[in-house]
Design an enzyme around this catalytic site. Structure first.
Site, PDB file in Angstrom:
ATOM      1  N   ARG A 123       0.826  -1.225   0.000  1.00  0.00           N
ATOM      2  CA  ARG A 123       0.000   0.000   0.000  1.00  0.00           C
ATOM      3  C   ARG A 123       0.848   1.258   0.000  1.00  0.00           C
ATOM      4  NH1 ARG A 123      -2.053  -0.792   6.189  1.00  0.00           N
ATOM      5  NH2 ARG A 123       0.069  -0.962   6.936  1.00  0.00           N
ATOM      6  N   HIS A 155       9.190 -24.131   4.710  1.00  0.00           N
ATOM      7  CA  HIS A 155      10.421 -23.975   3.927  1.00  0.00           C
ATOM      8  C   HIS A 155      11.419 -25.113   4.174  1.00  0.00           C
ATOM      9  CE1 HIS A 155      12.067 -21.989   7.546  1.00  0.00           C
ATOM     10  NE2 HIS A 155      13.256 -22.202   7.048  1.00  0.00           N
ATOM     11  N   LYS A 208      14.469 -27.562   1.599  1.00  0.00           N
ATOM     12  CA  LYS A 208      15.913 -27.683   1.859  1.00  0.00           C
ATOM     13  C   LYS A 208      16.449 -28.939   1.176  1.00  0.00           C
ATOM     14  CE  LYS A 208      15.900 -25.285   6.329  1.00  0.00           C
ATOM     15  NZ  LYS A 208      16.865 -24.214   6.413  1.00  0.00           N
ATOM     16  N   HIS A 248       8.126 -27.557  11.156  1.00  0.00           N
ATOM     17  CA  HIS A 248       9.394 -28.072  10.636  1.00  0.00           C
ATOM     18  C   HIS A 248       9.774 -29.446  11.214  1.00  0.00           C
ATOM     19  CE1 HIS A 248       9.437 -24.104   9.135  1.00  0.00           C
ATOM     20  NE2 HIS A 248      10.027 -23.502  10.140  1.00  0.00           N
ATOM     21  N   LYS A 256      24.291 -23.564  15.959  1.00  0.00           N
ATOM     22  CA  LYS A 256      23.199 -23.855  15.011  1.00  0.00           C
ATOM     23  C   LYS A 256      23.450 -25.246  14.452  1.00  0.00           C
ATOM     24  CE  LYS A 256      20.991 -22.151  10.745  1.00  0.00           C
ATOM     25  NZ  LYS A 256      19.595 -21.951  11.106  1.00  0.00           N
TER      26      LYS A 256
HETATM   27  C1  BG6 Z   1      11.012 -20.140  10.937  1.00  0.00           C
HETATM   28  C2  BG6 Z   1      10.742 -19.800  12.366  1.00  0.00           C
HETATM   29  O1  BG6 Z   1       9.935 -20.845  10.377  1.00  0.00           O
HETATM   30  O2  BG6 Z   1      12.191 -20.942  10.847  1.00  0.00           O
HETATM   31  C3  BG6 Z   1      11.912 -19.076  12.959  1.00  0.00           C
HETATM   32  O3  BG6 Z   1       9.583 -18.986  12.456  1.00  0.00           O
HETATM   33  C4  BG6 Z   1      13.183 -19.877  12.769  1.00  0.00           C
HETATM   34  O4  BG6 Z   1      11.716 -18.822  14.340  1.00  0.00           O
HETATM   35  C5  BG6 Z   1      13.352 -20.290  11.312  1.00  0.00           C
HETATM   36  O5  BG6 Z   1      14.260 -19.074  13.186  1.00  0.00           O
HETATM   37  C6  BG6 Z   1      14.513 -21.246  11.152  1.00  0.00           C
HETATM   38  O6  BG6 Z   1      14.750 -21.487   9.787  1.00  0.00           O
HETATM   39  P1  BG6 Z   1      16.185 -21.963   9.259  1.00  0.00           P
HETATM   40  O7  BG6 Z   1      15.966 -22.189   7.811  1.00  0.00           O
HETATM   41  O8  BG6 Z   1      17.124 -20.850   9.562  1.00  0.00           O
HETATM   42  O9  BG6 Z   1      16.520 -23.208  10.013  1.00  0.00           O
END
Ligand code: BG6
Length: 485
Positions: free
Chosen positions: A46, A173, A177, A235, A340
């Site tokens: 918008r 998503h 991957k 996920h 991570k």
């Molecule tokens: C998202 C979550 O769907 O996935 C986030 O809402 C999270 O909180 C993210 O950080 C993690 O995605 P990736 O691809 O970095 O593992």
């Protein structure tokens, strides 16, 4: 592969997801020559922008979010496809503006709802009002699709008034991957694993999705959600279904999604009666990450200092079917963790008898470690004889390591959104979530959430930069097992 030409409409083009993920993915597809020459990308928001200002804005975002020097030709081609349309999403009469830049006779119309679910209804109504919905029109929905079964049904019902299920693409998503998809190849293209994938040979399975980042500025969204809804419901459940499902007949949409659904239906419920022994809920307090002090969840800026929202969850779950009878699955995921790391560890059963007592009083069992990110690859932990003569046979644990970055050195690993955007354009729903999957997953998650709500026990604290509360270690220790560290 045939490249379908599309009118790819992104509602919420000025939002974080669109600019951080969708735009760079479209750039990569452009660079790889995977977009049909006639495909258009239409950004809707918008903001009062003319075409030139819009393109300048998109150029800036590409500079910012594409993690490599931009290929100027690809950038120019992409920008030339991009058009801007100003629409206030709650004003149905404004959706007519899309008619001037789209043509469903020649191109498939894909509507990407990169906005809060509360706006999905407005967009559907607006598209309908302008006669833009045909049986070919597609819609892409981003998470969160609800915060429980009831609200997810409301969203799905609303969208279903305008779109048939075969027009709806619900994104997770993780399914885009590369390494998550490789689970299918690993399981169903290698007889060594297809024949060793059930209660006869597997002792237990661990799935870890650990993030090092904390909440950092996302408090408003995260505190209403928590790690169970934000990560486990989607996920982790998706990874679980790929690990646990039966072999699908083929890779078509219905076969794959049908098998995943069966796993979700077979999950043993977790309720107030068993939650204490099955689930650990944690929240990070201050600590150190990469040697730097970080604040605790309750101390983060803009936060609610008495929140009981969890930033960590560990679960022992059981799948009540023939294949997995007696094989526990342990899931854990958290923010502000030591590192991570996402991985699946298949722990095989111990052998019934040990003839190598000189080396091990108890022979360690084999492990298959599937590293999803970072440092993608597959490792098998096995025992080998240490070379040498005399003095008996000595064994040592060794890792058979197949690192993707080593094995496929020349291949660029495509980002998750690239694959998924391409799949929507091609009309393949296999990597998108069916409504039934979402609903079964919510049913299972809701009973955990409800049990937490009934209990007055606060989440267990863990220092930022660690592997979660001590109770998570105890969850496995009670079963005589330990987390893969
Ligand atoms: C998202 C979550 O769907 O996935 C986030 O809402 C999270 O909180 C993210 O950080 C993690 O995605 P990736 O691809 O970095 O593992």
């Amino acid at each position: 592969m045939e490249k379908r030409s599309c009118d790819f409409i992104i509602f919420g083009i000025m939002g974080d997801l669109a600019q951080r993920k969708l735009l760079p993915s479209l750039y990569q597809l452009e660079k790889a020559g995977m977009l049909n020459y006639d495909t258009r990308i239409i950004g809707v928001a918008r903001h009062d922008l003319d075409q030139e200002a819009f393109q300048a804005e998109m150029r800036k975002k590409l500079e910012k979010f594409v993690e490599e020097p931009l290929d100027r030709e690809a950038e120019a081609q992409l920008l030339a496809r991009m058009h801007y349309v100003l629409i206030n999403l709650d004003r149905p009469e404004q959706y007519n503006r899309l008619c001037q830049v789209t043509n469903q006779q020649c191109r498939v119309m894909v509507n990407y709802f990169s906005v809060a679910p509360s706006l999905f209804g407005d967009i559907c109504t607006g598209l309908d009002h302008s006669g833009l919905i045909t049986p070919e029109t597609r819609v892409v929905l981003e998470k969160p699709i609800g915060r429980n079964l009831i609200t997810s049904r409301q969203i799905n019902d609303l969208v279903a008034k305008f779109f048939h299920e075969n027009q709806v693409y619900r994104i997770d998503h993780y399914l885009g991957k590369e390494t998550v998809m490789n689970l299918l190849a690993l399981r169903f293209a290698n007889s060594i694993f297809t024949t060793n994938w059930d209660h006869n040979t597997i002792d237990h399975v661990q799935i870890t999705v650990a993030e090092q980042v904390g909440i950092e500025g996302r408090w408003g969204y995260f505190d209403k959600s928590g790690q169970l809804r934000d990560m486990v419901q989607n996920h982790l459940m998706q990874i679980l279904t790929l690990v646990a499902m039966e072999p699908p007949v083929n890779l078509h949409d219905d076969s794959l999604r049908g098998e995943k659904l069966k796993v979700l239906k077979a999950l043993r419920p977790i309720t107030t009666k068993n939650i204490e022994r099955r689930v650990v809920r944690g929240q990070y307090r201050s600590g150190f990450i990469r040697g730097k002090p970080v604040p605790g969840y309750l101390e983060e800026a803009g936060g609610n200092p008495i929140s009981s929202t969890e930033t960590f969850v560990a679960i022992r779950l059981d799948i009540d079917n023939w294949r997995w009878a007696g094989v526990p699955f342990y899931l854990r995921t958290g923010k502000a963790m030591a590192t991570k790391r996402s991985e699946v560890v298949i722990n095989y059963k111990q052998l019934p008898h040990n003839i190598f007592t000189d080396s091990y009083r108890c022979l360690p069992a084999n492990k298959l470690v599937i590293r999803l990110q970072p440092d993608e690859g597959v490792e098998i932990e096995m025992l080998n004889k240490v070379p040498g003569i005399g003095d008996g046979i000595h064994l040592q644990r060794t890792m058979l390591d197949l690192s993707f970055s080593e094995a496929f050195k020349k291949e660029r690993v495509a980002g998750a959104y690239e694959r998924l955007i391409l799949d929507v354009m091609q009309g393949s729903q296999a990597l998108f979530i069916h409504r039934d999957e979402i609903e079964h997953s919510w049913t299972w998650i809701d009973s955990i959430q409800e049990a937490w709500e009934k209990s007055s026990e606060p989440p267990k604290q863990y220092p930022a930069g660690t592997w979660g509360p001590v109770a998570s270690v105890a969850l496995l220790a009670r079963d005589g097992r330990e987390w893969e560290e």
